[in-house]
Design a protein around this motif. Structure first.
Motif, PDB file in Angstrom:
ATOM      1  N   ALA A 311      38.054  11.880 -80.702  1.00  0.00           N
ATOM      2  CA  ALA A 311      38.793  12.618 -79.672  1.00  0.00           C
ATOM      3  C   ALA A 311      38.111  12.534 -78.319  1.00  0.00           C
ATOM      4  O   ALA A 311      38.724  12.129 -77.324  1.00  0.00           O
ATOM      5  N   LEU A 312      36.842  12.902 -78.251  1.00  0.00           N
ATOM      6  CA  LEU A 312      36.180  13.092 -76.964  1.00  0.00           C
ATOM      7  C   LEU A 312      35.803  11.788 -76.276  1.00  0.00           C
ATOM      8  O   LEU A 312      35.924  11.659 -75.055  1.00  0.00           O
ATOM      9  N   ILE A 313      35.323  10.811 -77.038  1.00  0.00           N
ATOM     10  CA  ILE A 313      34.877   9.552 -76.442  1.00  0.00           C
ATOM     11  C   ILE A 313      35.995   8.514 -76.431  1.00  0.00           C
ATOM     12  O   ILE A 313      36.236   7.849 -75.428  1.00  0.00           O
ATOM     13  N   ASP A 314      36.692   8.374 -77.574  1.00  0.00           N
ATOM     14  CA  ASP A 314      37.764   7.375 -77.651  1.00  0.00           C
ATOM     15  C   ASP A 314      39.057   7.870 -77.016  1.00  0.00           C
ATOM     16  O   ASP A 314      39.978   7.089 -76.791  1.00  0.00           O
ATOM     17  N   GLY A 315      39.162   9.178 -76.763  1.00  0.00           N
ATOM     18  CA  GLY A 315      40.352   9.720 -76.103  1.00  0.00           C
ATOM     19  C   GLY A 315      41.560   9.853 -77.001  1.00  0.00           C
ATOM     20  O   GLY A 315      42.682   9.991 -76.518  1.00  0.00           O
ATOM     21  N   ASN A 316      41.346   9.854 -78.334  1.00  0.00           N
ATOM     22  CA  ASN A 316      42.458   9.949 -79.275  1.00  0.00           C
ATOM     23  C   ASN A 316      42.543  11.373 -79.823  1.00  0.00           C
ATOM     24  O   ASN A 316      41.967  11.690 -80.862  1.00  0.00           O
ATOM     25  N   ALA A 317      43.263  12.221 -79.118  1.00  0.00           N
ATOM     26  CA  ALA A 317      43.367  13.632 -79.507  1.00  0.00           C
ATOM     27  C   ALA A 317      44.156  13.811 -80.784  1.00  0.00           C
ATOM     28  O   ALA A 317      44.024  14.831 -81.463  1.00  0.00           O
ATOM     29  N   ASP A 318      44.997  12.836 -81.131  1.00  0.00           N
ATOM     30  CA  ASP A 318      45.825  12.966 -82.325  1.00  0.00           C
ATOM     31  C   ASP A 318      45.062  12.677 -83.608  1.00  0.00           C
ATOM     32  O   ASP A 318      45.479  13.088 -84.691  1.00  0.00           O
ATOM     33  N   ALA A 319      43.946  11.956 -83.489  1.00  0.00           N
ATOM     34  CA  ALA A 319      43.196  11.563 -84.687  1.00  0.00           C
ATOM     35  C   ALA A 319      41.842  12.238 -84.791  1.00  0.00           C
ATOM     36  O   ALA A 319      41.215  12.217 -85.852  1.00  0.00           O
ATOM     37  N   GLY A 320      41.378  12.841 -83.706  1.00  0.00           N
ATOM     38  CA  GLY A 320      40.052  13.427 -83.711  1.00  0.00           C
ATOM     39  C   GLY A 320      40.074  14.936 -83.764  1.00  0.00           C
ATOM     40  O   GLY A 320      41.131  15.573 -83.767  1.00  0.00           O
ATOM     41  N   VAL A 321      38.880  15.507 -83.820  1.00  0.00           N
ATOM     42  CA  VAL A 321      38.707  16.962 -83.848  1.00  0.00           C
ATOM     43  C   VAL A 321      38.148  17.415 -82.512  1.00  0.00           C
ATOM     44  O   VAL A 321      37.249  16.775 -81.946  1.00  0.00           O
ATOM     45  N   MET A 322      38.666  18.520 -81.999  1.00  0.00           N
ATOM     46  CA  MET A 322      38.311  18.996 -80.665  1.00  0.00           C
ATOM     47  C   MET A 322      37.768  20.409 -80.750  1.00  0.00           C
ATOM     48  O   MET A 322      38.517  21.375 -80.875  1.00  0.00           O
ATOM     49  N   ALA A 323      36.450  20.545 -80.708  1.00  0.00           N
ATOM     50  CA  ALA A 323      35.827  21.864 -80.725  1.00  0.00           C
ATOM     51  C   ALA A 323      36.164  22.607 -79.443  1.00  0.00           C
ATOM     52  O   ALA A 323      36.258  22.010 -78.365  1.00  0.00           O
ATOM     53  N   THR A 324      36.343  23.904 -79.551  1.00  0.00           N
ATOM     54  CA  THR A 324      36.645  24.702 -78.365  1.00  0.00           C
ATOM     55  C   THR A 324      36.463  26.177 -78.659  1.00  0.00           C
ATOM     56  O   THR A 324      36.603  26.622 -79.795  1.00  0.00           O
ATOM     57  N   GLY A 325      36.179  26.930 -77.613  1.00  0.00           N
ATOM     58  CA  GLY A 325      36.211  28.374 -77.702  1.00  0.00           C
ATOM     59  C   GLY A 325      37.608  28.874 -77.400  1.00  0.00           C
ATOM     60  O   GLY A 325      38.440  28.159 -76.831  1.00  0.00           O
ATOM     61  N   GLN A 326      37.872  30.124 -77.789  1.00  0.00           N
ATOM     62  CA  GLN A 326      39.171  30.709 -77.474  1.00  0.00           C
ATOM     63  C   GLN A 326      39.420  30.795 -75.977  1.00  0.00           C
ATOM     64  O   GLN A 326      40.566  30.865 -75.527  1.00  0.00           O
ATOM     65  N   VAL A 327      38.343  30.723 -75.217  1.00  0.00           N
ATOM     66  CA  VAL A 327      38.437  30.794 -73.764  1.00  0.00           C
ATOM     67  C   VAL A 327      39.265  29.645 -73.192  1.00  0.00           C
ATOM     68  O   VAL A 327      39.667  29.682 -72.031  1.00  0.00           O
ATOM     69  N   VAL A 328      39.541  28.613 -74.001  1.00  0.00           N
ATOM     70  CA  VAL A 328      40.322  27.476 -73.528  1.00  0.00           C
ATOM     71  C   VAL A 328      41.646  27.941 -72.911  1.00  0.00           C
ATOM     72  O   VAL A 328      42.135  27.337 -71.952  1.00  0.00           O
ATOM     73  N   GLY A 329      42.204  29.030 -73.444  1.00  0.00           N
ATOM     74  CA  GLY A 329      43.471  29.526 -72.938  1.00  0.00           C
ATOM     75  C   GLY A 329      43.380  30.210 -71.585  1.00  0.00           C
ATOM     76  O   GLY A 329      44.411  30.550 -70.995  1.00  0.00           O
ATOM     77  N   MET A 330      42.161  30.404 -71.087  1.00  0.00           N
ATOM     78  CA  MET A 330      41.950  31.049 -69.784  1.00  0.00           C
ATOM     79  C   MET A 330      41.619  30.036 -68.690  1.00  0.00           C
ATOM     80  O   MET A 330      41.380  30.415 -67.548  1.00  0.00           O
ATOM     81  N   ILE A 331      41.601  28.765 -69.039  1.00  0.00           N
ATOM     82  CA  ILE A 331      41.163  27.725 -68.109  1.00  0.00           C
ATOM     83  C   ILE A 331      42.352  26.868 -67.701  1.00  0.00           C
ATOM     84  O   ILE A 331      43.110  26.395 -68.554  1.00  0.00           O
ATOM     85  N   ASP A 332      42.515  26.660 -66.397  1.00  0.00           N
ATOM     86  CA  ASP A 332      43.669  25.895 -65.921  1.00  0.00           C
ATOM     87  C   ASP A 332      43.318  24.886 -64.831  1.00  0.00           C
ATOM     88  O   ASP A 332      44.194  24.376 -64.133  1.00  0.00           O
ATOM     89  N   ASP A 333      42.013  24.591 -64.651  1.00  0.00           N
ATOM     90  CA  ASP A 333      41.655  23.624 -63.617  1.00  0.00           C
ATOM     91  C   ASP A 333      40.405  22.848 -64.027  1.00  0.00           C
ATOM     92  O   ASP A 333      39.757  23.174 -65.024  1.00  0.00           O
ATOM     93  N   LEU A 334      40.068  21.825 -63.247  1.00  0.00           N
ATOM     94  CA  LEU A 334      38.918  20.960 -63.529  1.00  0.00           C
ATOM     95  C   LEU A 334      38.026  20.869 -62.295  1.00  0.00           C
ATOM     96  O   LEU A 334      37.965  19.838 -61.618  1.00  0.00           O
ATOM     97  N   PRO A 335      37.311  21.933 -61.961  1.00  0.00           N
ATOM     98  CA  PRO A 335      36.424  21.897 -60.795  1.00  0.00           C
ATOM     99  C   PRO A 335      35.198  21.046 -61.075  1.00  0.00           C
ATOM    100  O   PRO A 335      34.913  20.697 -62.231  1.00  0.00           O
ATOM    101  N   SER A 336      34.457  20.717 -60.045  1.00  0.00           N
ATOM    102  CA  SER A 336      33.139  20.113 -60.249  1.00  0.00           C
ATOM    103  C   SER A 336      32.195  21.207 -60.719  1.00  0.00           C
ATOM    104  O   SER A 336      32.494  22.408 -60.618  1.00  0.00           O
TER     105      SER A 336
END
Length: 357
Positions: A311-336
């Motif tokens: 998922a993270l390196i190959d960019g295949n979200a459909d085949a890989g596993v993506m660790a995350t905190g529940q906080v993911v639902g509070m994030i809506d941007d990609l700042p530096s």
């Protein structure tokens, strides 16, 4: 875009003093995510960046440390696995290179803590229970990252809002809260619980300095706080991941099939990483002994590196596993990282000044 306003005095904590950084904000050592670029960017933003070395070979670790030091003169940390066969060699490298913080996902033994401290390294294990904090405190650790159940990856059941005050009441260490933090309000809440700062994984992963593929970041940004699941089916140990890709299928798979798939993934990881089978078996034996795992769980642990890499390196979200905190639902941007840390400090200062007023 570093903020030129005066930082509230409450944001100068035991953590900023111990780590030698400007702000009490830590970027956790996430495998496949916390690379040299992200670590250096966090350090230059005034926080503590931590390089994830658990999946790096020794030579890759040497190169990564060199890259960080070429990009920043600020303190940073390296996260290693205490059960790695060459962990003492890696610690020697960190000592000779002048790394500031030795971060551990698994609690290191007392002799390893002593070796780090004797050489001037700050020792900071991650823990998920009060008894773990008490143990590493008695062994001489300087600080702990305390992750509550909201956090991503391997995590427990107790929420941060309960675990954090439990730990700050129990030990006299520099305590860094993790699990559910993403902004200045969270930083102030952690300080109110008695912590000395916050650590964030998912929030730093979702920055422009993160190496994660853009299409994968887009998947994360589309999710809510209800789109995660705590599962043992990836590697036998509870961890929080996004409910996407193969997770639903994995949880329905029979145990025998999961073990066979894990063995196949172990072979794939061995070929990609160049790790020796002897070392991989040694790590498995150490996991079985120290984490009280069954043999099937040990074999399943080989799943994680390949599933995350997909998922993270190959960019295949459909085949890989993506660790995350529940906080993911509070994030809506990609700042530096600089924008993120500056924003958190600004928000925390605003909250503290409002309380003072």
């Amino acid at each position: 875009m570093t903020d030129t306003r005066v930082v509230h005095p409450a944001l100068k904590t035991r953590a900023t003093e111990l780590f030698g950084v400007d702000h009490p904000v830590v970027q956790t050592g996430m495998g496949n995510v916390s690379d040299a670029r992200l670590t250096a960017a966090t350090a230059n933003a005034g926080g503590l960046g931590i390089l994830a070395a658990g999946l790096l070979s020794y030579d890759e670790l040497v190169t990564a440390i060199d890259e960080i030091q070429a990009a920043t003169d600020k303190p940073f940390g390296v996260n290693v696995r205490a059960n790695q066969p060459d962990v003492h060699k890696r610690i020697d490298l960190m000592i000779s290179a002048g790394v500031k913080v030795a971060s551990f996902a698994l609690a290191p033994k007392q002799d390893l803590i002593a070796k780090c401290k004797d050489a001037g390294l700050v020792v900071m294990p991650s823990i998920g229970a009060v008894r773990h904090a008490e143990k590493v405190a008695s062994w001489g650790a300087d600080a702990v990252i305390v992750q509550g159940g909201e956090g991503g990856g391997h995590t427990g059941q107790v929420p941060t809002s309960l675990l954090l005050p439990q730990v700050t009441d129990a030990v006299d260490l520099v305590v860094i809260g993790a699990g559910g933090f993403f902004d200045g309000r969270g930083l102030v809440s952690a300080l109110a619980y008695g912590a000395d700062g916050i650590a964030m994984g998912t929030r730093f992963m979702l920055t422009s300095d993160s190496p994660v593929a853009q299409e994968v970041k887009d998947v994360y940004l589309s999710k809510s706080v209800n789109d995660t699941v705590l599962t043992t089916q990836v590697d036998g140990i509870p961890q929080r991941v996004l409910r996407v890709g193969p997770i639903a299928q994995i949880e329905k798979t029979r145990p025998a099939a999961r073990v066979l798939r894990a063995a196949s993934n172990a072979r794939r990881f061995q070929k990609i990483s160049g790790a020796r089978w002897r070392d991989m078996v040694g790590e498995g034996l150490a996991m079985r002994k120290h984490e009280d795992l069954t043999w099937s769980q040990v074999v399943m642990a080989a799943n994680a590196p390949m599933l995350y890499r997909t998922a993270l390196i190959d960019g295949n979200a459909d085949a890989g596993v993506m660790a995350t905190g529940q906080v993911v639902g509070m994030i809506d941007d990609l700042p530096s990282c600089d924008e993120l840390v500056s924003r958190i400090v600004r928000e925390a200062t605003d909250v503290l000044e409002r309380f003072g007023a």
